[in-house]
Design a protein around this motif. Structure first.
Motif, PDB file in Angstrom:
ATOM      1  N   ASP A 343      21.793 -36.603 -73.354  1.00 24.36           N
ATOM      2  CA  ASP A 343      21.002 -36.946 -74.535  1.00 24.36           C
ATOM      3  C   ASP A 343      21.385 -36.104 -75.743  1.00 24.36           C
ATOM      4  OD1 ASP A 343      17.712 -37.994 -73.287  1.00 24.36           O
ATOM      5  OD2 ASP A 343      19.702 -38.916 -73.200  1.00 24.36           O
ATOM      6  N   THR A 467      13.651 -37.349 -72.505  1.00 28.37           N
ATOM      7  CA  THR A 467      14.725 -37.789 -71.615  1.00 28.37           C
ATOM      8  C   THR A 467      14.172 -38.513 -70.392  1.00 28.37           C
ATOM      9  OG1 THR A 467      16.137 -35.958 -72.282  1.00 28.37           O
ATOM     10  CG2 THR A 467      16.660 -37.017 -70.185  1.00 28.37           C
ATOM     11  N   ASP A 468      14.746 -39.668 -70.084  1.00 31.47           N
ATOM     12  CA  ASP A 468      14.407 -40.402 -68.857  1.00 31.47           C
ATOM     13  C   ASP A 468      15.379 -39.975 -67.769  1.00 31.47           C
ATOM     14  OD1 ASP A 468      13.701 -42.112 -66.863  1.00 31.47           O
ATOM     15  OD2 ASP A 468      14.167 -43.960 -67.934  1.00 31.47           O
ATOM     16  N   THR A 470      15.404 -40.520 -64.661  1.00 32.13           N
ATOM     17  CA  THR A 470      15.698 -41.543 -63.652  1.00 32.13           C
ATOM     18  C   THR A 470      16.660 -42.616 -64.139  1.00 32.13           C
ATOM     19  OG1 THR A 470      13.760 -42.833 -64.315  1.00 32.13           O
ATOM     20  CG2 THR A 470      13.457 -41.191 -62.583  1.00 32.13           C
ATOM     21  N   ALA A 471      16.919 -42.658 -65.459  1.00 30.72           N
ATOM     22  CA  ALA A 471      17.857 -43.656 -65.969  1.00 30.72           C
ATOM     23  C   ALA A 471      19.280 -43.358 -65.518  1.00 30.72           C
ATOM     24  CB  ALA A 471      17.789 -43.696 -67.500  1.00 30.72           C
ATOM     25  N   THR A 474      20.022 -41.800 -59.185  1.00 34.49           N
ATOM     26  CA  THR A 474      19.658 -42.742 -58.133  1.00 34.49           C
ATOM     27  C   THR A 474      19.110 -41.958 -56.940  1.00 34.49           C
ATOM     28  OG1 THR A 474      21.391 -44.281 -58.808  1.00 34.49           O
ATOM     29  CG2 THR A 474      20.482 -44.556 -56.586  1.00 34.49           C
ATOM     30  N   ASN A 531       8.354 -49.280 -59.836  1.00 37.64           N
ATOM     31  CA  ASN A 531       9.291 -48.339 -60.459  1.00 37.64           C
ATOM     32  C   ASN A 531       8.892 -46.884 -60.208  1.00 37.64           C
ATOM     33  OD1 ASN A 531      10.746 -50.517 -61.609  1.00 37.64           O
ATOM     34  ND2 ASN A 531       9.247 -50.617 -63.277  1.00 37.64           N
TER      35      ASN A 531
END
Length: 565
Positions: A343, A467-468, A470-471, A474, A531
């Motif tokens: 990021d 910040t995500d 999990t994007a 995995t 999710n």
């Protein structure tokens, strides 16, 4: 110790003498002492106006026989100091082990006395040159129903059956002994006894912690109606586990240090634990047999925990077992670090401020060094390679090298975790040819590459940049392999599969509970939350207990974001 010759009338057998049987079998000693005298002094200690024989009971009995014939009066004795019961027991036990073999029951009683005097299993094994396993086996005899122990001592029971019975519950032992006493009953022995004890197919109604009548489960009784059983043992377990979960919550609300639910069938060896009150952090250990019988062991700590408590009481701070292993902490830190620094590539204005902060305050990596991203295990390194943010970052590394026309220079590589510096004039000349935006792009990369793994600043940036994690990450097999804490795993089951599922499987192994999470993720089981991701990958990062070790969310993040804009 001092050597004295003591009148036989002033000698009595000490209650600490470990030999309880076989002491009168001394015909061989009578013959020897009659011809040669007492060659080995008795071991005694003062007791009022007389002396107690700690070791040498058979020699004393032989001397008494000879005294009746008028052949002996004074007996040579080694006199011990008063008051040390543990040393007296050890001396008696050591001497008897070296001579006429003692029965297992006598050895158990002697070892039990030593444990009561403060000796550990390891201490006893070292003292007498035997294995800790042998000491534990003898101590296990103390769990036997008294009539069973007596029958075994008399030789009426096979040792194999007695050893199986040491693993039985008190109820099972009493039930088995009732069969022995009933001439018309079949008594299981050998392998059939073990099957009878641990088969787990017939669950007595008396073992249920829940309201049996309200449960609606089918019940069957034997011909005499003495005991009732559940017709469907599989239907019994979800209700029993839910009741155990309620007990766990009640204990925790009651202020116990912790409540540990052991795996079904696990044996609670009391000699491996120390009794500790609730006020000193005592825990509750819950055991459950394969037949559903639940036992609550209140007020215990493991031997290791008890030792840490003693050190804490002596002034050393207590050390609590962390929720996450070091390998799991490393795994989480690496994945979070990869997402955050990716990021940073899109926030060059913040990057400039980070560079200034590093120049003013310094850091362990500012030189400039690249973080080596050292993985604790090979599988963690392999997992990191699948992180999409990690892959994008390596793509940017090659783009920066191309931008600077330094494909053949190791400037931006990190084989040793730092940047081997090329010519400063050469680098300056290339940067001078770039536009301001391109320079900011280089600076953003250098700052991201020199951001330390696992530092608090990574978490500040994760919250500031929103910040995500999990994007880019995995949930792979490595994550599940490193996940060990049963309380955390059970909490994850509650989140993704529901509270009922967590309660119904509270006694299940970590492996079984992790399989439930995987089943929810791959769609073979209904999920309660879409999710879903573990709290470890949330922003801010969270845990599942007070032992997680994660800091509270950093305050002032919004102010930092506004100032950066």
């Amino acid at each position: 110790m001092t050597l004295q010759h003591i009148n036989i009338e002033d000698l009595t057998v000490s209650p600490l003498n470990v030999r309880k049987y076989g002491a009168r079998d001394c015909a061989d000693l009578v013959t020897s002492i009659r011809s040669l005298g007492v060659l080995q002094p008795l071991l005694v200690r003062p007791s009022g106006d007389s002396f107690e024989v700690v070791a040498g009971q058979r020699r004393l009995n032989a001397c008494r026989i000879l005294a009746e014939e008028g052949d002996i009066d004074l007996i040579p004795c080694l006199v011990m100091a008063e008051g040390d019961d543990a040393t007296a027991i050890e001396a008696s036990l050591a001497e008897n082990i070296e001579r006429l073999p003692m029965s297992e029951v006598d050895q158990y009683k002697a070892f039990a006395k030593l444990v009561k005097e403060g000796r550990t299993v390891e201490d006893i094994a070292v003292t007498f040159g035997i294995t800790e396993r042998m000491v534990s086996q003898r101590l296990a005899l103390g769990r036997l129903h008294a009539p069973i122990l007596t029958a075994y001592r008399k030789g009426d029971l096979h040792a194999r059956d007695v050893r199986n019975l040491t693993m039985a519950t008190p109820k099972q032992q009493k039930a088995w002994w009732a069969l022995v006493k009933d001439e018309d009953s079949y008594v299981p022995t050998g392998q059939r006894l073990k099957d009878w004890l641990f088969g787990g197919e017939h669950i007595p109604v008396s073992h249920a912690l829940f309201d049996v009548e309200q449960s609606g489960l089918a019940i069957v009784t034997d011909l005499f109606g003495d005991e009732a059983y559940f017709a469907d043992s599989e239907a019994f377990w979800p209700l029993q586990n839910a009741a155990i979960a309620e007990c766990v919550e009640a204990y925790r609300a009651g202020g116990w240090g912790d409540v540990i639910v052991m795996d079904v069938g696990a044996f609670f060896a009391t000699w491996d634990y120390r009794s500790t009150p609730k006020s000193k952090g005592g825990k509750v250990f819950i055991t459950c047999t394969t037949q559903g019988e639940v036992a609550f062991h209140e007020g215990y700590l493991t031997s290791a925990e008890a030792k840490r408590l003693e050190k804490a009481e002596a002034g050393a701070p207590p050390v609590e077992k962390p929720e996450l292993t070091k390998a799991m902490q490393n795994y989480l830190s690496l994945h979070r670090h990869a997402a955050v620094r990716h990021d940073l590539l899109d926030a060059p204005n913040m990057t400039l401020r980070l560079i200034a902060a590093h120049m003013i305050a310094g850091s362990s990596l500012w030189a400039v060094k690249a973080d080596p991203q050292k993985a604790a295990k090979p599988e963690i390194a392999e997992s990191l390679e699948t992180n999409t943010a990690q892959q994008a970052f390596e793509t940017e590394r090659q783009a920066i090298k191309t931008l600077l026309d330094m494909d053949d220079v190791a400037l931006l590589d990190k084989p040793d975790g730092y940047y081997p510096r090329p010519s400063l004039v050469e680098v300056f000349g290339k940067l001078a040819e770039l536009a301001d935006g391109e320079v900011l792009r280089v600076l953003a990369f250098l700052m991201a590459d020199s951001l330390a793994v696992g530092c608090e600043l990574v978490e500040v940036l994760a919250q500031t940049l929103n910040t995500d994690i999990t994007a880019a990450w995995t949930m792979d097999d490595t994550f599940f392999d490193l996940l060990r804490d049963k309380q955390a795993i059970n909490s994850m089951v509650a989140e993704i599969a529901g509270e009922n599922a967590a309660k119904e499987h509270i006694t299940a192994s970590a492996k079984v509970q992790k399989s439930i999470i995987k089943a929810c993720l791959d769609g073979t089981r209904t999920v309660k939350v879409k999710n879903w991701r573990p709290r470890y990958m949330a922003t801010p990062q969270q845990g599942y207990s007070t032992r997680s070790g994660f800091a509270d969310p950093v305050h002032g993040i919004e102010d930092i974001a506004i100032a950066a804009e």
